[in-house]
Design an enzyme around this catalytic site. Structure first.
Site, mmCIF file in Angstrom:
data_model
loop_
_atom_site.group_PDB
_atom_site.id
_atom_site.type_symbol
_atom_site.label_atom_id
_atom_site.label_comp_id
_atom_site.label_asym_id
_atom_site.label_seq_id
_atom_site.Cartn_x
_atom_site.Cartn_y
_atom_site.Cartn_z
ATOM 1 C CE LYS A 195 2.011 77.990 -5.536
ATOM 2 N NZ LYS A 195 3.359 77.743 -5.043
ATOM 3 C CE LYS A 248 -0.112 77.435 -2.147
ATOM 4 N NZ LYS A 248 1.269 77.444 -2.437
HETATM 5 C C1 PBG Z 1 6.092 78.385 -2.601
HETATM 6 C C2 PBG Z 1 4.819 78.406 -1.869
HETATM 7 C C3 PBG Z 1 3.879 79.456 -1.720
HETATM 8 C C4 PBG Z 1 2.913 78.981 -0.841
HETATM 9 C C5 PBG Z 1 3.255 77.682 -0.499
HETATM 10 N N1 PBG Z 1 4.419 77.337 -1.157
HETATM 11 C C6 PBG Z 1 3.907 80.838 -2.210
HETATM 12 C C7 PBG Z 1 3.691 81.214 -3.587
HETATM 13 O O1 PBG Z 1 3.532 80.427 -4.504
HETATM 14 O O2 PBG Z 1 3.722 82.403 -3.803
HETATM 15 C C8 PBG Z 1 1.744 79.785 -0.336
HETATM 16 C C9 PBG Z 1 1.093 79.272 0.865
HETATM 17 C C10 PBG Z 1 0.213 80.221 1.590
HETATM 18 O O3 PBG Z 1 -0.189 81.287 1.094
HETATM 19 O O4 PBG Z 1 -0.114 79.904 2.733
HETATM 20 N N2 PBG Z 1 6.030 78.441 -3.956
#
Ligand code: PBG
Length: 326
Positions: A195, A248
């Protein structure tokens, strides 16, 4: 110039269909739903046209649409009534996503439910874990037990898959142990282990009301400049017992997705994040592209190696597939 096999195999729609290497089907799609604890709300997210925050008491309408469209898997994100520094709403047995899961399982038992295990939607400061007052940074080790509690309460509510997204070191191993110790050996972990710290999450934070009130997430999420680091993250999550791996965001990180596909045999999941959705949706609405652009993006993720795609476009894609557009 001769008319060679490249052109021969493209000469008719039937032929193109026969030799097509990558397809998107309804089975690939995972639809995110933002659920609000407070009653009677169905509010469009301003930065994400077509995406709504929905109350628990109205969730059945949303689920009916999902089921009618033919979507088989959903992931719930919660917006609790109250937030606090410890994010207690995340691990409350009757927390908002736990209740959403129960409703979904009661009404549509055949729909697979994934729950996102993180604290950021439940903390008043918007970070993914507990804050160390001295460093003002998220404290890794004191956050882990809270994530375990969250995952266990989600499994108790009937979640089919646990998806931890907090990026604390050791999170997969701790959650695996917590699930096993509580009788949930059969529940897989879909780790958001790769991520990146990305600007593309902006609209999600609008939707989940989880923008950090200070600082950013760069001490726990990955630097978009790093490719080898993704391999290290993959290795550690696999050794800790993750069953599926999320990459992601998706579209600016397709090289990473291909690396992951080539270097592991676990299912790979693309998270087509909120910013990617908003950008594409706005461009379609402005008349720059037709809806075919959505399919082209989905195909790119699959071609890069994704087995599944978490996407806010899931309903649109089902409609296009039903209309025989692809
Ligand atoms: C929670 C989370 C996030 C997303 C999914 N789970 C936000 C972040 O890390 O700020 C983002 C998903 C999206 O942008 O569609 N931590």
């Amino acid at each position: 110039m001769s008319f060679d096999r490249h052109r021969r195999l493209r000469s008719t729609a039937f032929m193109r269909d026969m030799v097509r290497e990558t397809r998107v089907t309804k089975d690939d799609l995972i639809y995110p739903i933002f659920v609000v604890e407070q009653d009677d709300i169905r509010k469009e997210v301003p930065s994400m046209k077509g995406v709504y925050q929905v109350s628990l008491n109205l969730l059945h309408h949303e689920l009916e649409e999902v089921s009618d469209a033919g979507i088989k898997t959903v992931i719930f994100f919660g917006i609790p009534d109250e937030k606090d520094p410890e994010g207690t709403g995340a691990y409350h047995d009757h927390g908002v996503v736990q209740e959403a899961c129960r409703i979904s399982k009661r009404l549509y038992p055949e729909i697979l439910v994934i729950l996102d295990t993180c604290l950021c939607e439940y903390t008043d400061h918007g970070h993914c874990g507990l804050i160390d007052p001295k460093t003002k940074d998220v404290d890794n080790d004191s956050t882990l037990p809270l994530l375990v509690k969250t995952a266990v309460s989600q499994a108790k509510a009937g979640a089919d898959i646990i998806a931890p997204s907090n990026m604390m070191d050791g999170f997969v191993a701790e959650i695996r142990k917590g699930l096993d110790d509580n009788g949930f050996r059969h529940i897989p972990i879909m780790s958001y282990g790769i991520k990146f710290s990305s600007k593309f999450y902006g609209p999600f934070r609008d939707a989940a009301e989880s923008t950090p009130s200070f600082g950013d997430r760069r001490t726990y999420q990955m630097d978009p400049a790093n490719r080898s680091e993704a391999q290290r993250e993959l290795n550690s999550d696999l050794s800790e017992g993750c069953d599926m791996m999320i990459v992601k965001p998706a579209l600016s990180f397709l090289d990473i997705m291909r690396d992951v596909r080539n270097n592991t045999d676990v299912p790979v999941v693309a998270y087509n994040v909120s910013g990617e959705y908003a950008m594409t949706r706005n461009a379609i609405d402005a008349g720059l592209f037709d809806e075919g652009i959505i399919m082209e993006q989905m195909i790119s993720m699959k071609r890069a190696g994704a087995d599944m795609i978490i996407t806010y476009f899931a309903k649109d894609i089902c409609k296009m597939l039903d209309e025989g557009m692809y």
